[in-house]
Design an enzyme around this catalytic site. Structure first.
Site, PDB file in Angstrom:
ATOM      1  N   ILE A  90    -111.924 -39.460 -77.918  1.00 43.53           N
ATOM      2  CA  ILE A  90    -112.107 -40.429 -77.691  1.00 43.53           C
ATOM      3  C   ILE A  90    -111.063 -40.756 -76.951  1.00 43.53           C
ATOM      4  O   ILE A  90    -110.384 -40.594 -76.630  1.00 43.53           O
ATOM      5  CB  ILE A  90    -111.890 -41.628 -78.997  1.00 43.53           C
ATOM      6  N   ASP A  91    -111.542 -40.959 -75.277  1.00 41.00           N
ATOM      7  CA  ASP A  91    -110.618 -41.411 -74.386  1.00 41.00           C
ATOM      8  C   ASP A  91    -110.503 -42.879 -74.393  1.00 41.00           C
ATOM      9  O   ASP A  91    -111.439 -43.495 -74.130  1.00 41.00           O
ATOM     10  CB  ASP A  91    -110.710 -40.605 -73.453  1.00 41.00           C
ATOM     11  N   THR A 124    -108.685 -44.580 -76.114  1.00 39.16           N
ATOM     12  CA  THR A 124    -108.350 -45.444 -77.866  1.00 39.16           C
ATOM     13  C   THR A 124    -108.336 -46.607 -78.493  1.00 39.16           C
ATOM     14  O   THR A 124    -108.973 -47.327 -78.662  1.00 39.16           O
ATOM     15  CB  THR A 124    -107.507 -44.710 -78.927  1.00 39.16           C
ATOM     16  N   GLU A 134    -107.207 -32.383 -77.544  1.00 41.70           N
ATOM     17  CA  GLU A 134    -106.271 -33.788 -77.677  1.00 41.70           C
ATOM     18  C   GLU A 134    -105.580 -33.705 -79.533  1.00 41.70           C
ATOM     19  O   GLU A 134    -104.589 -33.949 -79.029  1.00 41.70           O
ATOM     20  CB  GLU A 134    -107.029 -35.368 -77.312  1.00 41.70           C
ATOM     21  N   HIS A 147     -99.851 -47.503 -68.540  1.00 38.74           N
ATOM     22  CA  HIS A 147    -100.853 -46.012 -67.860  1.00 38.74           C
ATOM     23  C   HIS A 147    -101.118 -45.676 -66.293  1.00 38.74           C
ATOM     24  O   HIS A 147    -101.290 -45.008 -65.841  1.00 38.74           O
ATOM     25  CB  HIS A 147    -102.285 -45.926 -68.901  1.00 38.74           C
ATOM     26  N   ASP A 162    -111.234 -34.371 -75.000  1.00 40.12           N
ATOM     27  CA  ASP A 162    -110.940 -35.771 -75.489  1.00 40.12           C
ATOM     28  C   ASP A 162    -111.602 -36.525 -76.072  1.00 40.12           C
ATOM     29  O   ASP A 162    -112.599 -36.993 -75.908  1.00 40.12           O
ATOM     30  CB  ASP A 162    -110.519 -36.733 -74.011  1.00 40.12           C
ATOM     31  N   ARG A 217    -104.827 -44.490 -60.382  1.00 43.32           N
ATOM     32  CA  ARG A 217    -104.058 -44.436 -61.498  1.00 43.32           C
ATOM     33  C   ARG A 217    -102.792 -43.758 -60.636  1.00 43.32           C
ATOM     34  O   ARG A 217    -102.115 -42.413 -60.364  1.00 43.32           O
ATOM     35  CB  ARG A 217    -104.742 -43.192 -61.876  1.00 43.32           C
ATOM     36  N   ASP A 235    -107.729 -35.981 -70.010  1.00 45.18           N
ATOM     37  CA  ASP A 235    -107.813 -36.753 -69.450  1.00 45.18           C
ATOM     38  C   ASP A 235    -108.402 -37.307 -68.088  1.00 45.18           C
ATOM     39  O   ASP A 235    -109.071 -38.382 -67.943  1.00 45.18           O
ATOM     40  CB  ASP A 235    -106.428 -38.350 -69.442  1.00 45.18           C
ATOM     41  N   ASP A 253    -111.892 -40.579 -83.682  1.00 46.40           N
ATOM     42  CA  ASP A 253    -111.693 -39.087 -83.016  1.00 46.40           C
ATOM     43  C   ASP A 253    -111.053 -37.721 -83.532  1.00 46.40           C
ATOM     44  O   ASP A 253    -111.749 -37.108 -83.029  1.00 46.40           O
ATOM     45  CB  ASP A 253    -109.853 -39.917 -82.444  1.00 46.40           C
ATOM     46  N   LYS A 301    -114.484 -44.912 -66.327  1.00 53.63           N
ATOM     47  CA  LYS A 301    -113.475 -45.112 -63.712  1.00 53.63           C
ATOM     48  C   LYS A 301    -114.770 -44.456 -64.118  1.00 53.63           C
ATOM     49  O   LYS A 301    -115.228 -44.620 -62.564  1.00 53.63           O
ATOM     50  CB  LYS A 301    -112.444 -45.619 -63.762  1.00 53.63           C
TER      51      LYS A 301
END
Ligand SMILES: Nc1ncnc2c1ncn2[C@@H]1O[C@H](COP(=O)(O)O)[C@@H](OP(=O)(O)O)[C@H]1O
Ligand SMILES: [Mg+2]
Ligand SMILES: [Mg+2]
Ligand SMILES: [Mg+2]
Length: 419
Positions: free
Chosen positions: A202-203, A205, A135, A306, A200, A347, A360, A112, A333
């Protein structure tokens, strides 16, 4: 008299040369006139609007070139994401990922921090006055020398294989202290004024640590509106038509995997294979037409913390959907539904107080909308990226093909009991 005699007396080859030259001049004049007439005619031919919008580059005439927006931003963003994935892929295949825990108990890895450093350095080189909302921050690295040096080791040895591409990103960061400062350039408070990038590094993680899907995400907002979005998904299949699954197999090979999704507002979305040097050619992507709601494939987070799995299952059932949802970490996604591998991304809030982060969603929101989708929150409001580092004006996400979004949203509202 003497001059006449001179011409008459000239050698045959000289006369032939003069005649050939005159002929060439006459032919050239004729061709150039015909060409300008042709150009004039072609500029009056009406190209159907639908073709023009599908292939603006191909159909542009010399007199009226179609202007593509944010060309440099898009290229830099894609290359920066491509370079950052070189680093994250190295960490992904390592057992030790240097994982630490942040204040909110969420994990962060050396991948990250390293990816964030590389992306910000590329942005600052090209767009020095732009702001950045990213982030991660470097506080922990300033007190943990081992962690800092491990990250520096990665950052200082990661570059694109193509020299001109690497040069476009400004090359290497000079030293370890400069790296920490670069990471901390991502502290902008955001807002709806001016040019702001959101990163981001690493989205997903948790997916990255589990050996699943993750995404390196970059978006450019201008006055609060997302104009450019790029997602690097190293573990998704390159093939847009591959069946939708988050699984990458037990031996986790990179073979056939790695894709960049990108979009510019008003200019469509595309996908291309994730490379290691120059960008390879991309192709347009679009959501797939959904003739039967019962055939829809839903995507949702792997993490039940989440997004509410229970509410999602109830919504799917009410819509007559029988297939189980595909669970996948990260903005992969958004990319997956944008290329028609899945259809709907829900979501659904778990905690009332949680505010989604702009990094995100910024890139994914634009890519899905440019691929023919609609993205709103659970109340039907567009995601508002101009109110700071979080989506404080929104709750949850409903992303679906435009023509069925309303139908799905009404069931979401019914199940969640919201307006
Ligand atoms: N309670 C919560 N509700 C919704 N999202 C959350 C959350 N806690 C953390 N997240 C976010 O969920 C993101 C991952 O999304 P997904 O579940 O789709 O993979 C995380 O991104 P990071 O992995 O970048 O930290 C994090 O920002
Ligand atoms: Mg995180
Ligand atoms: Mg994230
Ligand atoms: Mg992250």
């Amino acid at each position: 008299m003497s001059s006449v005699r001179n011409i008459r007396g000239a050698p045959k080859s000289f006369i032939l040369f003069i005649s050939a030259s005159v002929l060439v001049v006459i032919v050239a004049t004729f061709l150039s006139r015909s060409w300008s007439r042709l150009s004039l005619i072609s500029s009056h031919i009406q190209v159907p609007a639908v073709i023009q919008s599908a292939a603006p580059r191909l159909l542009s005439t010399p007199s009226a070139p179609v202007k593509m927006s944010y060309t440099k931003e898009l290229e830099v963003a894609q290359l920066a994401v491509q370079r950052a994935t070189q680093l994250t892929k190295r960490v992904f295949h390592e057992k030790a990922k240097g994982t630490t825990s942040k204040d909110d108990k969420s994990p962060v890895t050396i991948g990250d921090f390293g990816a964030q450093a590389l992306i910000i350095s590329a942005l600052k080189h090209n767009f020095p006055s732009d702001e950045i909302v990213a982030e991660e921050e470097a506080d922990d690295l300033r007190t943990d020398g081992t962690l800092r040096d491990t990250i520096w080791d990665l950052v200082s040895t990661t570059k694109l294989e193509d020299e001109s591409a690497e040069g476009m990103l400004g090359g290497a960061i000079t030293d370890v202290d400069a790296m920490l400062d670069v990471i901390d350039l991502g502290k902008s408070t955001g807002g709806n004024q001016g040019r702001i990038w959101t990163i981001d590094p690493i989205d997903g993680t948790k997916g990255f640590l589990r050996g699943g899907q993750y995404a390196v995400c970059l978006g450019l907002m201008v006055d609060g509106d997302v104009k450019v979005g790029v997602l690097g998904c190293p573990n998704l299949p390159v093939d847009d038509a591959a069946p939708l699954t988050a699984d990458i197999g037990a031996n986790q090979t990179d073979e056939g995997r790695g894709v960049i999704f990108s979009a510019v507002l008003g200019e469509g979305a595309s996908s291309r294979a994730l490379g290691t040097g120059k960008l390879v050619d991309g192709k347009p992507i679009s959501m797939r037409p959904l003739n039967e709601m019962s055939q829809a494939t839903f995507c949702e987070s792997v993490e039940a913390g989440h997004s509410s799995h229970g509410d999602q299952a109830e919504i799917a059932k009410k819509l007559g959907i029988t297939q189980p949802s595909v669970r996948m970490d990260s903005q992969a996604k958004y990319g997956s539904i944008a290329r028609g591998a899945g259809d709907v991304y829900l979501r659904l809030p778990v905690k009332k107080t949680y505010q989604e982060k702009i990094w995100d969603h910024a890139a994914g929101d634009l890519i899905v909308r440019e691929a023919g989708g609609q993205v709103t929150d659970i109340h039907g409001k567009r995601l508002d990226f101009g109110v700071g580092r979080t989506l404080a004006n929104n709750k949850g996400v409903v992303a679906a093909p435009k023509d069925v979004h309303g139908q799905i949203l009404s069931v979401v509202k019914e199940v969640l009991g919201v307006n």
